[in-house]
Design a protein around this motif. Structure first.
Motif, PDB file in Angstrom:
ATOM      1  N   VAL A 108      63.120  76.059  47.252  1.00  0.00           N
ATOM      2  CA  VAL A 108      62.698  74.846  46.551  1.00  0.00           C
ATOM      3  C   VAL A 108      63.772  74.391  45.567  1.00  0.00           C
ATOM      4  CG1 VAL A 108      61.003  73.902  44.922  1.00  0.00           C
ATOM      5  CG2 VAL A 108      60.237  75.296  46.850  1.00  0.00           C
ATOM      6  N   ALA A 109      64.423  75.337  44.899  1.00  0.00           N
ATOM      7  CA  ALA A 109      65.486  74.969  43.952  1.00  0.00           C
ATOM      8  C   ALA A 109      66.617  74.241  44.669  1.00  0.00           C
ATOM      9  CB  ALA A 109      66.013  76.208  43.243  1.00  0.00           C
ATOM     10  N   GLY A 110      66.974  74.702  45.863  1.00  0.00           N
ATOM     11  CA  GLY A 110      68.025  74.051  46.617  1.00  0.00           C
ATOM     12  C   GLY A 110      67.658  72.632  47.024  1.00  0.00           C
ATOM     13  N   ILE A 111      66.421  72.444  47.463  1.00  0.00           N
ATOM     14  CA  ILE A 111      65.958  71.104  47.839  1.00  0.00           C
ATOM     15  C   ILE A 111      65.923  70.192  46.617  1.00  0.00           C
ATOM     16  CG2 ILE A 111      64.005  69.794  48.764  1.00  0.00           C
ATOM     17  CD1 ILE A 111      63.332  72.301  50.445  1.00  0.00           C
ATOM     18  N   GLY A 117      66.421  64.360  40.671  1.00  0.00           N
ATOM     19  CA  GLY A 117      67.174  64.402  39.422  1.00  0.00           C
ATOM     20  C   GLY A 117      66.536  65.325  38.411  1.00  0.00           C
ATOM     21  N   LEU A 118      65.623  66.194  38.857  1.00  0.00           N
ATOM     22  CA  LEU A 118      64.924  67.080  37.933  1.00  0.00           C
ATOM     23  C   LEU A 118      65.887  68.100  37.344  1.00  0.00           C
ATOM     24  CD1 LEU A 118      61.670  67.759  39.999  1.00  0.00           C
ATOM     25  CD2 LEU A 118      61.954  66.204  38.067  1.00  0.00           C
ATOM     26  N   ARG A 119      65.782  68.322  36.071  1.00  0.00           N
ATOM     27  CA  ARG A 119      66.596  69.329  35.405  1.00  0.00           C
ATOM     28  C   ARG A 119      65.780  70.590  35.185  1.00  0.00           C
ATOM     29  NH1 ARG A 119      70.184  66.190  30.778  1.00  0.00           N
ATOM     30  NH2 ARG A 119      71.179  64.656  32.188  1.00  0.00           N
ATOM     31  N   GLY A 120      66.475  71.690  35.036  1.00  0.00           N
ATOM     32  CA  GLY A 120      65.786  72.957  34.854  1.00  0.00           C
ATOM     33  C   GLY A 120      65.156  73.416  36.156  1.00  0.00           C
ATOM     34  N   THR A 121      64.103  74.220  36.046  1.00  0.00           N
ATOM     35  CA  THR A 121      63.404  74.728  37.221  1.00  0.00           C
ATOM     36  C   THR A 121      62.372  73.706  37.675  1.00  0.00           C
ATOM     37  OG1 THR A 121      63.685  77.004  36.443  1.00  0.00           O
ATOM     38  CG2 THR A 121      62.030  76.618  38.142  1.00  0.00           C
ATOM     39  N   GLY A 170      58.198  67.895  38.470  1.00  0.00           N
ATOM     40  CA  GLY A 170      58.705  67.838  37.103  1.00  0.00           C
ATOM     41  C   GLY A 170      59.305  69.177  36.765  1.00  0.00           C
ATOM     42  N   PRO A 171      60.034  69.267  35.659  1.00  0.00           N
ATOM     43  CA  PRO A 171      60.600  70.563  35.262  1.00  0.00           C
ATOM     44  C   PRO A 171      59.500  71.502  34.763  1.00  0.00           C
ATOM     45  CG  PRO A 171      61.040  68.906  33.594  1.00  0.00           C
ATOM     46  CD  PRO A 171      60.412  68.179  34.741  1.00  0.00           C
TER      47      PRO A 171
END
Length: 293
Positions: A108-111, A117-121, A170-171
């Protein structure tokens, strides 16, 4: 006799018209899949290492979270972030059927990095959404995986995750500051992980950590959303999954993770994962055979 899945393999039979099939697509690391229909089955409080994305195809699923109960009917999508404790049960007399994806945090992080444009996790800011179009895509991931079409399954999976992150993402909140209670809970968790096969009693554990049993209970619940004994059962099942995936027989797995015997493992594994450990292990072995590994 169990139902026959789209790929021709038999699903694990259950009483009262229930059935379930939990599988992994060997060419898609970081993704597990579950298709099932449940009526009387209920999932105890547990959490996942990765994300849960499920499409309800009939009936109603009820999901219990810290903030209360949410329900999803046909066309509804349920989204649960990693390490979020939850329960699930039938929200209607006829039960519920669903197709579920369990993508890893890395996937999911890679996608998210590539498409948002979400920052963080990145995670989901709501648990339930009415998204019948996404539900059809999730069913498509399952059909492609069962047909051995990894290219299609991977493509559809990425479209699903990207669309849900765009509409409901969202983050994730930053980890709360480590208070004394949180520090004690983390130490207790480390002890239980290390001594999983022979854990201490609550009083012994509290004594080792220099606190009281009730104070430890409160701190552990606040940190992990469940009491130590429930967390330990969930952790044992998680470790059992890894052992079964490595080819360890269920009887040996039960002893290794601290269950009394194989029936004890069967009961808790089936309640939390949704299929018996034997069926879970067979699906992993079938997947390896399909790829010649």
């Amino acid at each position: 006799m169990g139902m026959i899945g789209a790929g021709g393999a038999q699903t694990a039979p259950r009483a009262g018209g229930e059935w379930a099939r939990h599988r992994r697509c060997p060419d898609l690391p970081g993704l597990d899949l579950l298709r099932a229909r449940y009526v009387r089955h209920s999932f105890p409080r547990h959490a996942h290492d990765g994300y849960v994305i499920c499409a309800v195809t009939s009936g109603v699923e009820a999901v219990g979270l810290r903030g209360g109960v949410v329900r999803a009917g046909r066309g509804g999508i349920v989204m649960i972030n990693p390490e979020v404790p939850h329960t699930a049960w039938a929200g209607a007399p006829e039960g519920w059927a669903y197709a579920t994806l369990y993508p890893s945090t890395e996937l999911v992080a890679g996608i998210a990095r590539e498409t948002s444009g979400l920052r963080g996790t990145a995670g989901f800011v709501r648990t339930v959404a009415d998204e019948p179009g996404v539900g059809r895509l999730i069913a498509g991931v399952h059909r492609a995986a069962e047909a051995g079409n990894a290219l299609a399954a991977d493509s559809l999976l990425r479209i699903v995750v990207a669309r849900l992150l765009r509409g409901h993402g969202g983050p994730l909140p930053l980890r709360a500051p480590c208070t004394a209670g949180a520090f004690t809970a983390a130490r207790a968790r480390a002890v239980l992980e290390e001594r999983m096969a022979e854990p201490p009693t609550l009083e012994e554990l509290a004594g080792e950590l220099g606190t009281g049993p009730f104070a430890l209970l409160r701190a552990f619940r606040a940190a992990y959303g469940m009491p130590p004994h429930a967390w330990l059962t969930d952790a044992r099942v998680r470790r059992a999954r890894r052992l079964l995936e490595a080819g360890t027989p269920p009887a040996e797995t039960a002893v290794a993770v601290g269950f009394t015997d194989q029936p004890h493992l069967n009961r808790h594994f089936t309640r939390i994962v949704g299929v018996p450990p034997g069926a879970y292990r067979r699906e992993r072995r079938r997947g390896e055979a399909d790829t010649g590994t």
